[in-house]
Write a protein that holds these residues in place. Structure first.
Motif, PDB file in Angstrom:
ATOM      1  N   ASP A  93       0.821  -1.211   0.000  1.00 46.27           N
ATOM      2  CA  ASP A  93       0.000   0.000   0.000  1.00 46.27           C
ATOM      3  C   ASP A  93       0.851   1.255   0.000  1.00 46.27           C
ATOM      4  O   ASP A  93       0.534   2.239  -0.668  1.00 46.27           O
ATOM      5  N   VAL A  94       1.946   1.220   0.764  1.00 45.77           N
ATOM      6  CA  VAL A  94       2.822   2.393   0.797  1.00 45.77           C
ATOM      7  C   VAL A  94       3.400   2.655  -0.592  1.00 45.77           C
ATOM      8  O   VAL A  94       3.496   3.800  -1.036  1.00 45.77           O
ATOM      9  N   LEU A  95       3.740   1.585  -1.292  1.00 38.32           N
ATOM     10  CA  LEU A  95       4.298   1.758  -2.636  1.00 38.32           C
ATOM     11  C   LEU A  95       3.324   2.482  -3.554  1.00 38.32           C
ATOM     12  O   LEU A  95       3.741   3.330  -4.347  1.00 38.32           O
ATOM     13  N   THR A  96       2.034   2.157  -3.457  1.00 40.91           N
ATOM     14  CA  THR A  96       1.097   2.861  -4.334  1.00 40.91           C
ATOM     15  C   THR A  96       0.849   4.275  -3.827  1.00 40.91           C
ATOM     16  O   THR A  96       0.786   5.212  -4.612  1.00 40.91           O
ATOM     17  N   ILE A  97       0.723   4.439  -2.520  1.00 43.17           N
ATOM     18  CA  ILE A  97       0.336   5.757  -2.007  1.00 43.17           C
ATOM     19  C   ILE A  97       1.469   6.761  -2.147  1.00 43.17           C
ATOM     20  O   ILE A  97       1.234   7.932  -2.397  1.00 43.17           O
ATOM     21  N   LYS A  98       2.702   6.297  -2.068  1.00 35.90           N
ATOM     22  CA  LYS A  98       3.778   7.294  -2.125  1.00 35.90           C
ATOM     23  C   LYS A  98       3.935   7.886  -3.522  1.00 35.90           C
ATOM     24  O   LYS A  98       4.604   8.900  -3.690  1.00 35.90           O
ATOM     25  N   GLU A  99       3.300   7.274  -4.524  1.00 38.13           N
ATOM     26  CA  GLU A  99       3.333   7.853  -5.866  1.00 38.13           C
ATOM     27  C   GLU A  99       2.171   8.801  -6.122  1.00 38.13           C
ATOM     28  O   GLU A  99       2.093   9.396  -7.192  1.00 38.13           O
ATOM     29  N   ARG A 100       1.258   8.926  -5.151  1.00 39.44           N
ATOM     30  CA  ARG A 100       0.144   9.843  -5.350  1.00 39.44           C
ATOM     31  C   ARG A 100       0.629  11.278  -5.362  1.00 39.44           C
ATOM     32  O   ARG A 100       1.642  11.603  -4.754  1.00 39.44           O
ATOM     33  N   GLU A 101      -0.169  12.123  -5.989  1.00 41.88           N
ATOM     34  CA  GLU A 101       0.274  13.515  -6.118  1.00 41.88           C
ATOM     35  C   GLU A 101       0.305  14.250  -4.787  1.00 41.88           C
ATOM     36  O   GLU A 101       1.072  15.183  -4.628  1.00 41.88           O
ATOM     37  N   TYR A 102      -0.529  13.832  -3.833  1.00 42.96           N
ATOM     38  CA  TYR A 102      -0.487  14.600  -2.589  1.00 42.96           C
ATOM     39  C   TYR A 102       0.791  14.378  -1.812  1.00 42.96           C
ATOM     40  O   TYR A 102       1.214  15.240  -1.042  1.00 42.96           O
ATOM     41  N   VAL A 103       1.433  13.231  -2.052  1.00 38.62           N
ATOM     42  CA  VAL A 103       2.735  13.029  -1.420  1.00 38.62           C
ATOM     43  C   VAL A 103       3.782  13.908  -2.125  1.00 38.62           C
ATOM     44  O   VAL A 103       4.636  14.524  -1.485  1.00 38.62           O
ATOM     45  N   LEU A 104       3.662  13.993  -3.441  1.00 39.26           N
ATOM     46  CA  LEU A 104       4.540  14.892  -4.192  1.00 39.26           C
ATOM     47  C   LEU A 104       4.315  16.338  -3.745  1.00 39.26           C
ATOM     48  O   LEU A 104       5.271  17.111  -3.574  1.00 39.26           O
ATOM     49  N   ALA A 105       3.028  16.678  -3.537  1.00 37.65           N
ATOM     50  CA  ALA A 105       2.708  18.031  -3.080  1.00 37.65           C
ATOM     51  C   ALA A 105       3.360  18.291  -1.726  1.00 37.65           C
ATOM     52  O   ALA A 105       3.923  19.366  -1.495  1.00 37.65           O
ATOM     53  N   ALA A 106       3.327  17.291  -0.850  1.00 39.78           N
ATOM     54  CA  ALA A 106       3.952  17.466   0.463  1.00 39.78           C
ATOM     55  C   ALA A 106       5.450  17.664   0.315  1.00 39.78           C
ATOM     56  O   ALA A 106       6.061  18.467   1.017  1.00 39.78           O
ATOM     57  N   ARG A 107       6.045  16.938  -0.664  1.00 38.70           N
ATOM     58  CA  ARG A 107       7.484  17.129  -0.852  1.00 38.70           C
ATOM     59  C   ARG A 107       7.774  18.520  -1.419  1.00 38.70           C
ATOM     60  O   ARG A 107       8.777  19.132  -1.086  1.00 38.70           O
ATOM     61  N   SER A 108       6.875  19.006  -2.291  1.00 38.27           N
ATOM     62  CA  SER A 108       7.111  20.328  -2.851  1.00 38.27           C
ATOM     63  C   SER A 108       6.964  21.410  -1.781  1.00 38.27           C
ATOM     64  O   SER A 108       7.509  22.489  -1.903  1.00 38.27           O
ATOM     65  N   ILE A 109       6.218  21.097  -0.732  1.00 41.17           N
ATOM     66  CA  ILE A 109       6.116  22.038   0.384  1.00 41.17           C
ATOM     67  C   ILE A 109       7.378  21.994   1.227  1.00 41.17           C
ATOM     68  O   ILE A 109       7.751  22.952   1.882  1.00 41.17           O
ATOM     69  N   GLY A 110       8.067  20.864   1.199  1.00 43.68           N
ATOM     70  CA  GLY A 110       9.274  20.731   2.000  1.00 43.68           C
ATOM     71  C   GLY A 110       9.048  19.898   3.249  1.00 43.68           C
ATOM     72  O   GLY A 110       9.834  19.965   4.190  1.00 43.68           O
ATOM     73  N   THR A 111       7.967  19.115   3.265  1.00 42.81           N
ATOM     74  CA  THR A 111       7.722  18.246   4.415  1.00 42.81           C
ATOM     75  C   THR A 111       8.769  17.138   4.454  1.00 42.81           C
ATOM     76  O   THR A 111       8.964  16.450   3.458  1.00 42.81           O
ATOM     77  N   PRO A 112       9.452  16.979   5.581  1.00 43.96           N
ATOM     78  CA  PRO A 112      10.466  15.915   5.650  1.00 43.96           C
ATOM     79  C   PRO A 112       9.829  14.532   5.654  1.00 43.96           C
ATOM     80  O   PRO A 112       8.653  14.374   5.987  1.00 43.96           O
ATOM     81  N   ALA A 113      10.633  13.537   5.287  1.00 42.96           N
ATOM     82  CA  ALA A 113      10.127  12.174   5.073  1.00 42.96           C
ATOM     83  C   ALA A 113       9.356  11.655   6.277  1.00 42.96           C
ATOM     84  O   ALA A 113       8.306  11.035   6.120  1.00 42.96           O
ATOM     85  N   ARG A 114       9.854  11.914   7.489  1.00 40.80           N
ATOM     86  CA  ARG A 114       9.180  11.298   8.640  1.00 40.80           C
ATOM     87  C   ARG A 114       7.771  11.852   8.808  1.00 40.80           C
ATOM     88  O   ARG A 114       6.848  11.139   9.186  1.00 40.80           O
ATOM     89  N   ARG A 115       7.601  13.140   8.482  1.00 40.46           N
ATOM     90  CA  ARG A 115       6.246  13.676   8.620  1.00 40.46           C
ATOM     91  C   ARG A 115       5.378  13.330   7.425  1.00 40.46           C
ATOM     92  O   ARG A 115       4.153  13.284   7.545  1.00 40.46           O
ATOM     93  N   ILE A 116       5.983  13.081   6.259  1.00 41.53           N
ATOM     94  CA  ILE A 116       5.183  12.567   5.143  1.00 41.53           C
ATOM     95  C   ILE A 116       4.615  11.215   5.550  1.00 41.53           C
ATOM     96  O   ILE A 116       3.453  10.911   5.319  1.00 41.53           O
ATOM     97  N   ILE A 117       5.443  10.413   6.219  1.00 44.54           N
ATOM     98  CA  ILE A 117       4.986   9.092   6.643  1.00 44.54           C
ATOM     99  C   ILE A 117       3.848   9.207   7.645  1.00 44.54           C
ATOM    100  O   ILE A 117       2.792   8.613   7.482  1.00 44.54           O
ATOM    101  N   THR A 118       4.040  10.030   8.675  1.00 50.92           N
ATOM    102  CA  THR A 118       3.009  10.069   9.715  1.00 50.92           C
ATOM    103  C   THR A 118       1.766  10.817   9.252  1.00 50.92           C
ATOM    104  O   THR A 118       0.662  10.490   9.664  1.00 50.92           O
TER     105      THR A 118
END
Lengths: 311, 329
Positions: A193-218
């Motif tokens: 499930d993580v493999l599919t969800i981490k490719e979603r755009e909202y995860v990309l959006a979080a990265r573009s905001i600068g959210t660090p990996a640990r908070r993207i996870i939580t």
């Protein structure tokens, strides 16, 4: 700024979750039964007052009150669910055994869930350690579990007993043993499930905001893999209780004067034909507990999904 | 307007983004998809640069690479004078508030388990130290700015229409007062009537906050409406870049001409005389682009040199560059 009416006070979203949860009838019944059985095993022994290990040879092999009344066999109000071949009270054993079974089930389930989720999320999210972690998962999955548990018991039983006392030591051993041998399925499901969800755009959006990996996870991954985790949790509780019974049956679990639901069940199997109630009651306790937790998990999963909420 | 104050906010030079292809039993690297292969452009402060091209030409990859959502293969990217091409992701974090992105699919770019307020607040949580009351106030102001009802702050994305969701995405991008926003096909997933609303909203916000846009789209008429300058991409390269009016009035590169000839003409009498240039064949694979000019396999004006040498970029008018051998001598 002029036309904005004062906003209604912020209502915690947990109230919405609770409102939705209440809509799920199975989950409410399950919750009611789980509360009942928990009180039964925790408060029950002090109310009932009989020692589960006290043998009463004159009153051995009593039938439960309903068979007694119907067929006129030997029974007594002092032992409403009957007594076993040593005259031990079945009701007191059920309560005492439930305490251990529930404690083992919940703790082992939570332990395996934590390990499984951790491994699954790390493997799914960080490609670099994916291969390593998943091959390790496959390795543990391919180990024969009972011999492994057997070896664990033999190796660590005495050390743990010496360190924590006989009961706590064996409890830790069993919980850890079941926990570390049952996390693999959760890990695999969560990784997928993580493999599919981490490719979603909202995860990309979080990265573009600068959210660090640990908070993207939580913040983004864990809430969205909640449903499969919940399903493995409910299944995990059942299998933990049953694995503990199997261990007790093999004589590797708790000592013989220590009742658990699984052990009551296995002790009574050979005389099942003459005394079916000794199998039925512990079996019923196990399956109803597992069933109610299943329904609660079902309702919780629906209630936690905002798309289903309020429908 | 921007040509009068040519201060580039974003400078991209020879940007390359290659994705490796692994194949075989040993998963050995056998090649690369050259999604973006040597792109250079400037975006001036306060302007909108439109980036157009057919699907698969590397527009979105280019936009994401400029924001360093990928680790780029080579090239340089300077935003506000600072080179970010080789910064690590943790160094980039502090610069993220300068540059933001609006995503294509408003269904996919909002976490379904977060309320609108939580979504818009996320950048504030990450980059500011405001109290929760201040954050809430700021979120509500942003919702006003993008035209969302304040009362909806506690709802979840699934309860909104596509246009409203895109407004949520825009509000999130605006939360940190960025200077530069990459709009990655922000209107492609919306109805036509909603497209106009969202584009007008973006224009209003640009005036209000002095934003600079890189507007990626395949909708040529919408780009003509919103962009000050337009860059045309084909197979990972920019083939032509020019002020919008100039490009639409007199396209020079054969690919641009073909692309613009597909644009319908509102005037029926002109529409009848419109000549369509139909390109033959398919876009070559970006994993294996042709030798010489990338467009040489389909170009109606192909010459011998095109199959042999890469065309250099030449200025054919002030601010109008194209990469084509027709103009190189």
């Amino acid at each position: 700024m002029t036309e904005t009416a004062p906003l209604p006070p912020v209502r915690s979203q947990w109230w919405d979750v609770w409102d939705q949860f209440r809509q799920h009838r199975g989950a409410m019944i399950g919750l009611g039964f789980l509360i009942f059985i928990t009180l039964f095993v925790i408060i029950g022994p002090s109310l009932w007052g009989l020692d589960p290990n006290e043998t009463d040879i004159r009153n051995k092999n009593l039938r439960p009150f309903y068979t007694g009344i119907l067929s006129g066999e030997k029974w007594s109000w002092a032992h409403p669910l009957g007594s076993d071949n040593l005259g031990r009270d079945v009701l007191a054993n059920l309560m005492q055994g439930g305490q251990i079974s529930m404690a083992v089930g919940w703790t082992a389930m939570i332990l395996s869930l934590v390990i499984g989720t951790l491994v699954g999320v790390l493997a799914g999210f960080f490609r670099r350690i994916d291969g390593l972690l998943m091959r390790f998962t496959d390795l543990v999955l391919s180990l024969p579990l009972l011999p492994l548990l057997l070896v664990m018991m033999l190796l660590f039983r005495d050390t743990l007993r010496a360190a924590f006392g006989p009961e706590t030591g064996i409890f830790i051993l069993i919980v850890v043993g079941i926990g570390v041998t049952s996390w693999m399925h959760t890990a695999r499901i969560v990784r997928g499930d993580v493999l599919t969800i981490k490719e979603r755009e909202y995860v990309l959006a979080a990265r573009s905001i600068g959210t660090p990996a640990r908070r993207i996870i939580t913040r983004h991954l864990l809430p969205n893999v909640m449903s499969p985790i919940m399903v493995s949790a409910t299944l995990g509780l059942a299998s933990a209780i049953i694995t503990e019974s199997a261990l007790s049956f093999l004589g590797l679990g708790f000592p013989s004067d220590f009742p658990t639901w699984g052990k009551l069940l296995f002790d009574s199997v050979d005389r099942m034909a003459s005394f079916p109630e000794r199998v039925i009651w512990p079996g019923l306790c196990i399956s109803l507990t597992v069933l109610s937790v299943n329904y609660i998990g079902d309702g919780l999963r629906d209630a936690l999904d905002p798309r289903l909420r309020g429908q | 307007m921007s040509d009068l104050s040519p201060k580039p906010l974003v400078q991209v030079r020879d940007l390359k983004m290659h994705f490796p292809i692994f194949s075989g039993l040993l998963r050995r690297r056998s090649g690369a998809v050259k999604a973006v292969d040597g792109v250079s452009f400037d975006v001036f402060e306060g302007e909108t640069l439109g980036l157009v091209g057919e699907s698969g030409c590397g527009k979105s990859t280019c936009g994401r690479a400029v924001l360093r959502l990928y680790d780029i293969t080579s090239g340089s990217i300077a935003i506000d004078g600072e080179d970010i091409a080789k910064s690590s992701q943790s160094d980039l974090r502090s610069k993220r508030s300068l540059m933001q992105m609006v995503f294509q699919d408003p269904m996919a770019s909002l976490n379904p388990r977060m309320t609108v307020e939580a979504i818009i607040r996320e950048p504030l949580d990450e980059h500011t130290r405001l109290s929760s009351a201040e954050k809430r106030e700021k979120v509500l102001e942003l919702m006003d700015a993008v035209g969302l009802n304040r009362a909806f702050s506690g709802r979840y994305p699934h309860a909104f229409s596509g246009g409203q969701r895109q407004r949520i995405g825009i509000a999130r991008a605006l939360a940190l007062n960025p200077k530069f926003i990459v709009c990655d096909e922000p209107i492609a997933a919306l109805d036509v009537s909603i497209q106009a609303q969202v584009v007008n909203l973006l224009e209003d916000l640009q005036d209000q906050f002095g934003l600079t846009f890189l507007f990626i789209s395949h909708d040529l008429s919408m780009v003509r409406h919103i962009a000050d300058r337009v860059a045309v991409m084909y197979l990972g390269r920019i083939v032509e870049i020019a002020p919008a009016d100039q490009l639409y009035a007199a396209p020079r590169h054969p690919y641009t001409r073909a692309l613009l000839s597909a644009l319908p003409e509102p005037d029926p009498s002109l529409e009848n005389t419109r000549e369509r240039i139909i390109l033959k064949g398919d876009v070559p694979s970006p994993a294996n682009p042709p030798k010489g000019c990338n467009f040489c396999t389909r170009c109606p004006d192909v010459m011998a040199i095109c199959r042999d040498q890469e065309p250099p970029e030449v200025d054919i008018a002030p601010g109008h560059r194209t990469a084509c051998h027709l103009y190189s001598s």
